[in-house]
Scaffold this motif. Sequence first.
Motif, PDB file in Angstrom:
ATOM      1  N   UNK B  27       0.804  -1.221   0.000  1.00  0.00           N
ATOM      2  CA  UNK B  27       0.000   0.000   0.000  1.00  0.00           C
ATOM      3  C   UNK B  27       0.834   1.267   0.000  1.00  0.00           C
ATOM      4  N   UNK B  28       2.141   1.150   0.231  1.00  0.00           N
ATOM      5  CA  UNK B  28       2.969   2.354   0.247  1.00  0.00           C
ATOM      6  C   UNK B  28       3.345   2.795  -1.163  1.00  0.00           C
ATOM      7  N   UNK B  30       2.572   4.273  -4.435  1.00  0.00           N
ATOM      8  CA  UNK B  30       1.522   5.104  -4.996  1.00  0.00           C
ATOM      9  C   UNK B  30       1.809   5.287  -6.476  1.00  0.00           C
ATOM     10  N   UNK B  31       0.869   4.929  -7.364  1.00  0.00           N
ATOM     11  CA  UNK B  31       1.132   5.102  -8.793  1.00  0.00           C
ATOM     12  C   UNK B  31       1.400   6.569  -9.126  1.00  0.00           C
ATOM     13  N   UNK B  33       1.424   9.875 -11.258  1.00  0.00           N
ATOM     14  CA  UNK B  33       0.720  10.459 -12.399  1.00  0.00           C
ATOM     15  C   UNK B  33       1.689  11.033 -13.427  1.00  0.00           C
ATOM     16  N   UNK B  99      18.361  16.164  -2.442  1.00  0.00           N
ATOM     17  CA  UNK B  99      17.038  16.632  -2.013  1.00  0.00           C
ATOM     18  C   UNK B  99      17.064  17.110  -0.568  1.00  0.00           C
ATOM     19  N   UNK B 100      16.759  18.375  -0.361  1.00  0.00           N
ATOM     20  CA  UNK B 100      16.633  18.961   0.980  1.00  0.00           C
ATOM     21  C   UNK B 100      17.797  18.566   1.895  1.00  0.00           C
ATOM     22  N   UNK B 129      11.537  18.343  -6.127  1.00  0.00           N
ATOM     23  CA  UNK B 129      10.990  17.146  -5.485  1.00  0.00           C
ATOM     24  C   UNK B 129       9.473  17.176  -5.491  1.00  0.00           C
ATOM     25  N   UNK B 130       8.907  18.332  -5.194  1.00  0.00           N
ATOM     26  CA  UNK B 130       7.450  18.447  -5.172  1.00  0.00           C
ATOM     27  C   UNK B 130       6.881  18.309  -6.584  1.00  0.00           C
ATOM     28  N   UNK B 131       7.560  18.939  -7.561  1.00  0.00           N
ATOM     29  CA  UNK B 131       7.082  18.830  -8.951  1.00  0.00           C
ATOM     30  C   UNK B 131       7.169  17.383  -9.450  1.00  0.00           C
ATOM     31  N   UNK B 133       6.688  14.857  -7.496  1.00  0.00           N
ATOM     32  CA  UNK B 133       5.842  14.026  -6.637  1.00  0.00           C
ATOM     33  C   UNK B 133       6.641  13.117  -5.722  1.00  0.00           C
ATOM     34  N   UNK B 134       7.820  13.573  -5.310  1.00  0.00           N
ATOM     35  CA  UNK B 134       8.658  12.756  -4.424  1.00  0.00           C
ATOM     36  C   UNK B 134       8.031  12.728  -3.035  1.00  0.00           C
ATOM     37  N   UNK B 135       7.821  11.520  -2.499  1.00  0.00           N
ATOM     38  CA  UNK B 135       7.286  11.436  -1.141  1.00  0.00           C
ATOM     39  C   UNK B 135       8.134  10.573  -0.232  1.00  0.00           C
TER      40      UNK B 135
END
Lengths: 159, 174
Positions: B27-28, B30-31, B33, B99-100, B129-131, B133-135
Motif C-alpha cells: 500500500x505504500x 503510490x502510482x 501520475x 534533495x533537501x 521534489x514536489x514537482x 511528486x517525491x514522497x
Amino acid sequence: MMEMIRIVVLALASLSALSILASDYSYTFTTPQREMRYQSLMEELRCLVCQNQSLADSNAELAQDLRKKVYDMITTGNDDDQIMDFLTDRYGKFILYDPKLNYENAPLWLLPILMICIGVYVISRLAKQGERSEAVIPQSAQDDADALVKHLEERSKQL
Amino acid sequence: MKAQPIIPIAIFILLVALFGIGLTKDPRLIPSPLIGKPLPEFELSLLHHPEDIVEKHDLIGEYMLLNVWASWCVACAEEHSLIVDLAKQKIIKIVGINYKDKSADALRWLEEKGDPYDSTLVDFDGELGMDLGVYGVPETFLIDPKGQVLYKHVGPLTLEVIENNLLTFTRPEQ
C-alpha cells in the motif's frame, strides 16, 4: 479512584499537547474565509508519508512542505480546484481523502447500490414465496380449524 | 425458489481471492501520475559548482536516470553501491538530485561513498521534489531522450529493478 482519574486526565492533557505541537505553524490569512478554506483543505488532503493521517495531523517534513505550498497558493489567490489539481498532477488522486467519482473508482461507488438492488430483489422473491405457501393450506387442517372455531362459538354461547 | 448454497459459496471464494490479491500489494507504492508526462521544468545549481545553473533542456537528449537522494537518508546509502557499479558500466547517464540536504554533508557523503553522478543538482527547498511528486527518498526516474518520464521507482534500487524496469527501456529494439 481519584488517583486513577488524575492519571487519565494527565494522559489526555499530554496527548492534546502533542497535537498542538504538530500544528505549531502559524500562518496568517488576510480573510477568515481563506483561513477556513486552508483548514478544510488540510483535512481533505492525505499525508503521503504517513498514509493514515491528513496533512493537518502529520508532522512529516513532506506534510510541512505541502502545508506551506497550500498556504502560498491560497494567499496568491488560487481557488480550491487549482490547488487540488496542482497536487493530484504531482502525487496522484491518492492524496485526496474524498476523491470525486471517476472511471477508476466507479465500481467502488456503484457496488453498494448494486448490492441494495440485489437485496431488494431477493427479499421480494422471498415475500412472494411466502404468499404462495399461505394459499396451500391442506384441506384437513382447514377442516380442523373450522371445527375448532365452531366449537368455541358454541362454548361462548353457553357461557 | 429453493435455497442455492452454490451462489453464496461462490461469492465467498471470489471475495477471498480479491482480498488475497489485495494483501500481496504494497500500500505504500503510490502510482505516479507523472509516467508518460514530460519532466517538469527546473533551474537548479550544481552541487560541485554552485555558481552554475542547470535547466531541464541542458540535461535531456539521451536516456538518463534521475536519482533523488540525500545524505540524511538511510536507504540511499543502501542503494548507493549499486548506482556506483551501474555508473562504471557507462550504460546510461545518471543525474543525482540532492534533495533537501546541506551541500557540505552531501559533498562529504559522495567523497566517502563514491560519486556515480554525471552531475548532481541541488534541490535545497525540495521544489523539484514536489514537482516530481517525491514522497520518500530515494526515488529514481527513468527519462527518455525527449524528456518524458518512462518509469519511477520508489525506495532503494535493487539489481532486479535496474535490470527489469530501468534498463529494458533503453534497449527497446531487442
